[in-house]
Motif scaffolding. Structure first.
Motif, short mmCIF file in Angstrom:
data_model
loop_
_atom_site.label_atom_id
_atom_site.label_comp_id
_atom_site.label_asym_id
_atom_site.label_seq_id
_atom_site.Cartn_x
_atom_site.Cartn_y
_atom_site.Cartn_z
N SER A 212 40.56 4.13 -51.60
CA SER A 212 39.48 5.22 -51.40
C SER A 212 39.57 6.03 -52.93
O SER A 212 40.40 5.71 -53.77
CB SER A 212 40.21 6.20 -50.62
N TRP A 213 38.54 6.65 -52.93
CA TRP A 213 38.14 7.52 -54.22
C TRP A 213 39.50 8.60 -54.59
O TRP A 213 39.97 8.64 -55.64
CB TRP A 213 37.07 8.08 -54.29
N VAL A 220 45.32 7.67 -60.77
CA VAL A 220 45.27 7.82 -62.19
C VAL A 220 45.59 9.20 -62.84
O VAL A 220 46.07 9.26 -64.26
CB VAL A 220 43.84 7.73 -62.59
N ASN A 221 45.57 10.36 -61.89
CA ASN A 221 46.00 11.58 -62.56
C ASN A 221 47.42 11.49 -62.75
O ASN A 221 48.00 12.17 -63.93
CB ASN A 221 45.77 12.53 -61.46
N LYS A 222 48.24 10.64 -62.12
CA LYS A 222 49.64 10.81 -62.29
C LYS A 222 49.77 9.67 -63.50
O LYS A 222 50.70 10.31 -64.36
CB LYS A 222 50.33 10.07 -60.95
N VAL A 299 34.67 4.90 -63.19
CA VAL A 299 35.08 5.28 -64.47
C VAL A 299 35.09 6.77 -64.62
O VAL A 299 36.21 7.24 -65.34
CB VAL A 299 34.26 4.63 -65.46
N CYS A 300 34.07 7.49 -63.90
CA CYS A 300 34.23 8.86 -64.28
C CYS A 300 35.58 9.36 -63.39
O CYS A 300 36.15 10.32 -64.13
CB CYS A 300 33.09 9.35 -63.38
N ILE A 301 35.98 8.78 -62.30
CA ILE A 301 37.13 9.45 -61.76
C ILE A 301 38.37 8.91 -62.47
O ILE A 301 39.28 9.99 -62.77
CB ILE A 301 37.29 8.83 -60.34
N GLN A 302 38.37 7.86 -63.17
CA GLN A 302 39.40 7.43 -64.05
C GLN A 302 39.72 8.24 -65.01
O GLN A 302 40.73 8.71 -65.40
CB GLN A 302 39.18 5.91 -64.26
N PHE A 303 38.50 8.57 -65.96
CA PHE A 303 38.75 9.38 -66.99
C PHE A 303 38.95 10.88 -66.76
O PHE A 303 39.99 11.56 -67.26
CB PHE A 303 37.25 9.19 -68.05
N TYR A 304 38.55 11.38 -65.74
CA TYR A 304 38.70 12.80 -65.45
C TYR A 304 40.15 12.87 -64.91
O TYR A 304 40.70 13.93 -65.33
CB TYR A 304 37.62 13.12 -64.30
N GLY A 307 42.54 12.25 -67.93
CA GLY A 307 42.18 13.17 -68.84
C GLY A 307 42.90 14.40 -68.66
O GLY A 307 43.50 15.10 -69.49
N ILE A 308 42.50 14.87 -67.27
CA ILE A 308 43.12 16.25 -66.76
C ILE A 308 44.73 16.24 -66.68
O ILE A 308 45.33 16.97 -67.19
CB ILE A 308 42.59 16.77 -65.58
N GLY A 309 45.20 14.94 -66.18
CA GLY A 309 46.44 14.86 -66.11
C GLY A 309 47.45 14.92 -67.27
O GLY A 309 48.43 15.52 -67.61
#
Length: 335
Positions: A212-213, A220-222, A299-304, A307-309
Protein backbone atom coordinates in the motif's frame (compact mmCIF):
# COMPACT_ATOMS: atom_id res chain seq x y z
CA UNK A 1 36.89 -24.30 -0.52
CA UNK A 2 33.70 -26.35 -0.44
CA UNK A 3 30.69 -24.05 0.01
CA UNK A 4 27.66 -25.25 1.95
CA UNK A 5 24.72 -22.87 1.74
CA UNK A 6 22.39 -22.10 4.65
CA UNK A 7 19.33 -20.02 3.77
CA UNK A 8 18.32 -17.74 6.66
CA UNK A 9 14.83 -16.18 6.77
CA UNK A 10 13.46 -14.08 9.67
CA UNK A 11 9.67 -14.09 9.86
CA UNK A 12 7.14 -11.90 11.65
CA UNK A 13 3.43 -12.67 11.21
CA UNK A 14 3.70 -13.63 7.54
CA UNK A 15 2.94 -17.34 7.10
CA UNK A 16 1.49 -16.85 3.59
CA UNK A 17 4.70 -15.23 2.40
CA UNK A 18 6.74 -18.03 3.93
CA UNK A 19 4.70 -20.55 1.94
CA UNK A 20 5.46 -18.78 -1.34
CA UNK A 21 9.14 -18.43 -0.51
CA UNK A 22 9.56 -22.07 0.52
CA UNK A 23 7.75 -23.22 -2.59
CA UNK A 24 10.22 -21.28 -4.73
CA UNK A 25 13.16 -22.67 -2.75
CA UNK A 26 11.87 -26.22 -3.22
CA UNK A 27 11.99 -25.71 -7.01
CA UNK A 28 15.67 -24.75 -7.20
CA UNK A 29 17.68 -26.42 -9.98
CA UNK A 30 20.77 -26.45 -7.73
CA UNK A 31 22.01 -30.02 -7.28
CA UNK A 32 24.12 -29.77 -4.10
CA UNK A 33 22.76 -30.01 -0.58
CA UNK A 34 21.66 -26.87 1.26
CA UNK A 35 19.58 -26.09 4.33
CA UNK A 36 16.85 -23.59 5.21
CA UNK A 37 16.61 -21.92 8.63
CA UNK A 38 13.35 -20.14 9.48
CA UNK A 39 13.48 -17.86 12.53
CA UNK A 40 10.09 -16.79 13.89
CA UNK A 41 10.61 -13.40 15.54
CA UNK A 42 7.95 -13.54 18.26
CA UNK A 43 5.05 -13.78 15.82
CA UNK A 44 1.45 -14.01 17.01
CA UNK A 45 0.59 -15.71 13.70
CA UNK A 46 3.28 -18.39 13.44
CA UNK A 47 4.40 -20.15 10.28
CA UNK A 48 5.35 -23.46 11.94
CA UNK A 49 2.64 -25.47 10.17
CA UNK A 50 3.76 -24.06 6.84
CA UNK A 51 7.37 -25.00 7.60
CA UNK A 52 6.40 -28.51 8.71
CA UNK A 53 4.68 -29.07 5.38
CA UNK A 54 8.08 -28.77 3.67
CA UNK A 55 10.02 -31.09 5.97
CA UNK A 56 9.96 -33.89 3.37
CA UNK A 57 11.08 -31.59 0.54
CA UNK A 58 13.75 -29.43 2.18
CA UNK A 59 16.41 -29.72 4.86
CA UNK A 60 14.63 -27.17 7.01
CA UNK A 61 14.82 -26.00 10.64
CA UNK A 62 12.34 -23.84 12.54
CA UNK A 63 13.08 -21.66 15.57
CA UNK A 64 10.75 -19.47 17.61
CA UNK A 65 12.22 -16.64 19.69
CA UNK A 66 11.03 -13.45 21.43
CA UNK A 67 10.70 -10.41 19.17
CA UNK A 68 14.02 -8.59 18.80
CA UNK A 69 13.95 -7.41 15.18
CA UNK A 70 15.02 -8.88 11.85
CA UNK A 71 18.73 -8.18 12.30
CA UNK A 72 19.01 -10.05 15.58
CA UNK A 73 16.82 -12.84 14.16
CA UNK A 74 19.19 -13.26 11.22
CA UNK A 75 22.12 -13.46 13.65
CA UNK A 76 20.17 -16.05 15.65
CA UNK A 77 19.68 -18.16 12.54
CA UNK A 78 23.29 -17.88 11.38
CA UNK A 79 24.54 -18.90 14.83
CA UNK A 80 22.55 -22.13 14.51
CA UNK A 81 23.11 -22.85 10.82
CA UNK A 82 25.20 -25.81 9.66
CA UNK A 83 26.58 -24.25 6.48
CA UNK A 84 29.61 -22.03 5.94
CA UNK A 85 27.92 -19.50 3.64
CA UNK A 86 24.65 -17.82 4.60
CA UNK A 87 22.04 -16.62 2.11
CA UNK A 88 19.67 -14.13 3.70
CA UNK A 89 16.20 -13.31 2.37
CA UNK A 90 13.15 -11.43 3.56
CA UNK A 91 9.99 -13.50 3.84
CA UNK A 92 8.33 -11.46 1.06
CA UNK A 93 10.77 -12.71 -1.59
CA UNK A 94 10.37 -15.37 -4.26
CA UNK A 95 13.45 -17.06 -5.74
CA UNK A 96 13.70 -17.89 -9.45
CA UNK A 97 14.60 -21.58 -10.02
CA UNK A 98 18.20 -20.82 -11.04
CA UNK A 99 19.06 -18.58 -8.07
CA UNK A 100 21.29 -20.95 -6.09
CA UNK A 101 23.00 -22.19 -9.25
CA UNK A 102 23.84 -18.62 -10.30
CA UNK A 103 25.26 -17.79 -6.87
CA UNK A 104 27.34 -20.96 -6.79
CA UNK A 105 28.69 -20.29 -10.29
CA UNK A 106 29.59 -16.69 -9.42
CA UNK A 107 31.35 -17.63 -6.17
CA UNK A 108 33.31 -20.39 -7.88
CA UNK A 109 34.47 -17.91 -10.49
CA UNK A 110 35.38 -15.24 -7.92
CA UNK A 111 34.92 -15.97 -4.24
CA UNK A 112 33.89 -13.05 -2.03
CA UNK A 113 32.89 -13.00 1.63
CA UNK A 114 29.73 -11.00 0.96
CA UNK A 115 27.51 -10.31 -2.03
CA UNK A 116 24.17 -8.78 -2.84
CA UNK A 117 21.68 -9.39 -5.60
CA UNK A 118 19.06 -7.19 -7.27
CA UNK A 119 15.30 -7.50 -7.13
CA UNK A 120 12.63 -7.59 -9.79
CA UNK A 121 8.83 -7.53 -10.05
CA UNK A 122 7.11 -10.87 -10.49
CA UNK A 123 4.17 -11.18 -12.88
CA UNK A 124 1.90 -12.07 -9.94
CA UNK A 125 2.59 -8.77 -8.12
CA UNK A 126 -0.14 -6.15 -7.88
CA UNK A 127 0.10 -3.01 -10.00
CA UNK A 128 1.10 -0.98 -6.94
CA UNK A 129 3.83 -3.49 -6.07
CA UNK A 130 5.15 -3.31 -9.64
CA UNK A 131 5.12 0.50 -9.51
CA UNK A 132 6.98 0.51 -6.18
CA UNK A 133 9.47 -2.00 -7.57
CA UNK A 134 10.11 0.34 -10.51
CA UNK A 135 10.63 3.33 -8.22
CA UNK A 136 13.11 1.42 -6.07
CA UNK A 137 15.15 -0.05 -8.93
CA UNK A 138 15.06 2.41 -11.85
CA UNK A 139 18.16 4.28 -13.02
CA UNK A 140 16.23 7.57 -13.01
CA UNK A 141 15.35 7.22 -9.32
CA UNK A 142 18.05 5.24 -7.48
CA UNK A 143 20.74 5.02 -10.13
CA UNK A 144 19.59 1.49 -10.96
CA UNK A 145 21.83 -0.16 -8.37
CA UNK A 146 19.03 -2.25 -6.86
CA UNK A 147 17.86 -3.17 -10.32
CA UNK A 148 21.13 -4.91 -11.19
CA UNK A 149 23.38 -2.33 -12.82
CA UNK A 150 27.03 -3.35 -12.92
CA UNK A 151 28.55 0.14 -12.80
CA UNK A 152 29.07 0.07 -9.06
CA UNK A 153 32.32 0.75 -7.21
CA UNK A 154 31.49 -0.72 -3.80
CA UNK A 155 28.12 -2.39 -3.71
CA UNK A 156 26.13 -2.29 -0.49
CA UNK A 157 24.10 -5.53 -0.28
CA UNK A 158 20.57 -5.33 1.09
CA UNK A 159 19.32 -7.93 3.53
CA UNK A 160 16.33 -9.01 1.41
CA UNK A 161 18.90 -10.68 -0.90
CA UNK A 162 22.34 -11.01 0.63
CA UNK A 163 25.08 -13.59 1.08
CA UNK A 164 27.74 -13.60 3.80
CA UNK A 165 30.38 -16.15 4.69
CA UNK A 166 30.52 -17.72 8.14
CA UNK A 167 33.98 -16.22 8.56
CA UNK A 168 32.81 -12.66 7.81
CA UNK A 169 29.78 -13.11 10.08
CA UNK A 170 31.92 -14.24 12.99
CA UNK A 171 34.45 -11.45 12.38
CA UNK A 172 31.80 -8.69 12.36
CA UNK A 173 29.28 -10.26 14.79
CA UNK A 174 26.55 -9.78 12.21
CA UNK A 175 23.69 -7.30 12.17
CA UNK A 176 23.20 -4.50 14.69
CA UNK A 177 19.99 -3.42 16.41
CA UNK A 178 19.03 -0.55 14.10
CA UNK A 179 16.18 -1.19 11.64
CA UNK A 180 16.02 -0.34 8.85
CA UNK A 181 19.65 0.37 8.07
CA UNK A 182 21.11 -2.77 9.61
CA UNK A 183 22.30 -4.01 6.21
CA UNK A 184 24.41 -0.98 5.13
CA UNK A 185 25.78 -0.79 8.68
CA UNK A 186 26.91 -4.41 8.43
CA UNK A 187 28.31 -3.87 4.94
CA UNK A 188 30.49 -1.00 6.14
CA UNK A 189 31.78 -3.10 9.04
CA UNK A 190 32.51 -5.91 6.57
CA UNK A 191 34.60 -3.48 4.51
CA UNK A 192 36.40 -2.29 7.63
CA UNK A 193 37.20 -5.91 8.47
CA UNK A 194 39.02 -6.23 5.15
CA UNK A 195 36.42 -8.11 3.11
CA UNK A 196 35.06 -7.29 -0.34
CA UNK A 197 31.40 -7.00 -1.35
CA UNK A 198 30.07 -7.36 -4.88
CA UNK A 199 26.84 -7.35 -6.82
CA UNK A 200 25.91 -10.61 -8.57
CA UNK A 201 23.43 -9.35 -11.20
CA UNK A 202 22.22 -12.85 -12.09
CA UNK A 203 21.28 -13.57 -8.45
CA UNK A 204 18.01 -11.64 -8.47
CA UNK A 205 14.88 -12.28 -6.45
CA UNK A 206 11.29 -11.20 -6.83
CA UNK A 207 10.72 -8.81 -3.92
CA UNK A 208 7.13 -7.88 -3.10
CA UNK A 209 7.95 -4.83 -0.95
CA UNK A 210 5.00 -2.92 0.53
CA UNK A 211 1.44 -3.48 -0.66
CA UNK A 212 0.00 0.00 0.00
CA UNK A 213 1.06 3.61 -0.46
CA UNK A 214 0.86 4.23 3.28
CA UNK A 215 3.18 1.34 4.14
CA UNK A 216 5.56 2.35 1.37
CA UNK A 217 5.72 5.91 2.70
CA UNK A 218 6.47 4.66 6.22
CA UNK A 219 9.23 2.46 4.85
CA UNK A 220 11.03 5.10 2.78
CA UNK A 221 10.58 7.70 5.53
CA UNK A 222 12.47 5.36 7.87
CA UNK A 223 15.14 4.86 5.22
CA UNK A 224 15.60 8.63 5.14
CA UNK A 225 15.84 8.92 8.94
CA UNK A 226 18.35 6.10 9.15
CA UNK A 227 20.86 7.43 6.63
CA UNK A 228 22.13 10.39 8.74
CA UNK A 229 22.56 7.97 11.66
CA UNK A 230 24.75 5.76 9.47
CA UNK A 231 26.66 8.85 8.32
CA UNK A 232 27.23 9.71 11.98
CA UNK A 233 28.52 6.22 12.76
CA UNK A 234 30.51 5.88 9.53
CA UNK A 235 31.36 9.43 8.36
CA UNK A 236 33.73 8.14 5.69
CA UNK A 237 30.74 6.76 3.76
CA UNK A 238 28.66 9.97 3.64
CA UNK A 239 27.82 11.12 0.10
CA UNK A 240 26.32 14.31 -1.27
CA UNK A 241 23.90 12.19 -3.33
CA UNK A 242 22.05 11.20 -0.15
CA UNK A 243 20.71 14.77 -0.13
CA UNK A 244 19.07 14.40 -3.54
CA UNK A 245 15.50 13.53 -2.42
CA UNK A 246 15.50 16.37 0.12
CA UNK A 247 16.82 18.87 -2.42
CA UNK A 248 14.32 17.53 -4.96
CA UNK A 249 11.38 18.22 -2.63
CA UNK A 250 12.59 21.68 -1.60
CA UNK A 251 13.36 22.53 -5.20
CA UNK A 252 9.87 21.55 -6.32
CA UNK A 253 8.33 23.87 -3.73
CA UNK A 254 10.58 26.71 -4.90
CA UNK A 255 9.72 25.98 -8.53
CA UNK A 256 5.98 26.14 -7.82
CA UNK A 257 6.43 29.35 -5.80
CA UNK A 258 8.42 31.06 -8.55
CA UNK A 259 5.92 29.96 -11.18
CA UNK A 260 2.89 31.29 -9.26
CA UNK A 261 4.23 34.54 -7.85
CA UNK A 262 6.94 35.55 -10.34
CA UNK A 263 5.76 33.83 -13.54
CA UNK A 264 9.19 32.17 -13.75
CA UNK A 265 8.36 28.74 -15.16
CA UNK A 266 11.71 27.24 -16.18
CA UNK A 267 12.34 25.36 -12.94
CA UNK A 268 8.84 23.89 -13.03
CA UNK A 269 9.31 22.95 -16.67
CA UNK A 270 12.52 21.11 -15.72
CA UNK A 271 10.59 19.10 -13.16
CA UNK A 272 7.94 18.40 -15.78
CA UNK A 273 10.58 17.05 -18.17
CA UNK A 274 11.89 14.77 -15.42
CA UNK A 275 8.42 13.44 -14.63
CA UNK A 276 7.76 12.80 -18.33
CA UNK A 277 11.07 10.90 -18.52
CA UNK A 278 9.98 8.80 -15.53
CA UNK A 279 6.62 8.10 -17.16
CA UNK A 280 8.16 7.04 -20.47
CA UNK A 281 10.85 4.92 -18.84
CA UNK A 282 8.29 3.22 -16.59
CA UNK A 283 6.11 2.54 -19.63
CA UNK A 284 9.10 1.04 -21.45
CA UNK A 285 10.00 -1.09 -18.44
CA UNK A 286 6.56 -2.26 -17.31
CA UNK A 287 4.73 -2.28 -20.67
CA UNK A 288 1.66 -0.85 -18.89
CA UNK A 289 0.34 2.72 -19.03
CA UNK A 290 -1.47 2.19 -15.72
CA UNK A 291 1.66 0.99 -13.93
CA UNK A 292 3.63 3.82 -15.54
CA UNK A 293 1.33 6.43 -13.99
CA UNK A 294 1.36 4.56 -10.68
CA UNK A 295 5.15 4.65 -10.90
CA UNK A 296 4.96 8.45 -10.92
CA UNK A 297 3.00 8.28 -7.68
CA UNK A 298 5.53 5.84 -6.23
CA UNK A 299 8.47 8.08 -7.14
CA UNK A 300 6.82 11.12 -5.54
CA UNK A 301 6.11 9.17 -2.33
CA UNK A 302 9.65 7.80 -2.39
CA UNK A 303 11.32 11.20 -2.72
CA UNK A 304 8.99 12.93 -0.27
CA UNK A 305 9.15 10.20 2.38
CA UNK A 306 12.91 9.74 2.19
CA UNK A 307 13.68 13.44 1.74
CA UNK A 308 11.66 14.60 4.74
CA UNK A 309 12.97 11.76 6.90
CA UNK A 310 16.56 12.57 5.93
CA UNK A 311 16.11 16.28 6.68
CA UNK A 312 14.39 15.60 10.02
CA UNK A 313 17.13 13.23 11.14
CA UNK A 314 19.94 15.49 9.94
CA UNK A 315 18.57 18.47 11.88
CA UNK A 316 18.17 16.36 15.04
CA UNK A 317 21.68 14.89 14.86
CA UNK A 318 23.72 17.72 13.37
CA UNK A 319 22.07 20.86 14.73
CA UNK A 320 20.55 19.73 18.01
CA UNK A 321 23.21 17.03 18.66
CA UNK A 322 20.61 14.52 19.83
CA UNK A 323 21.44 10.84 20.38
CA UNK A 324 19.91 8.57 17.69
CA UNK A 325 18.56 6.00 20.14
CA UNK A 326 16.86 8.65 22.26
CA UNK A 327 15.52 10.77 19.39
CA UNK A 328 14.39 7.84 17.20
CA UNK A 329 13.73 4.91 19.57
CA UNK A 330 11.42 3.19 17.07
CA UNK A 331 14.40 2.68 14.77
CA UNK A 332 16.14 0.45 17.31
CA UNK A 333 15.30 -2.99 18.65
CA UNK A 334 16.36 -4.25 22.05
CA UNK A 335 17.52 -7.80 22.62
Amino acid sequence: MQIKFSIIVPVFNRPDEVAELLESISKQTFQDDFEVVIVEDGSSIPAEDIVNAYQDRLDISYYFKPNSGPGDSRNYGMQRAKGNYYLIFDSDCILPPQYLSEVSKALQKKYVACFGGPDAAHSSFTDIQKAISYAMTAFLTTGGIRGGKKAVNKFQPRSFNMGISKEAFEKTQGFGQIHPGEDPDLTIRIWNAGYETVLIPEAFVYHKRRISWEKFHIQVNKFGMVRPILNLWHPETAKITYWFPTVFCIGLLIAVFLSIFFTFHWFLIAYGVYFVAILLDALRTTKSIKIAFLSLVAVCIQFYGYGIGFLKSTIALKIFKQQPQKRFPKLFFKK
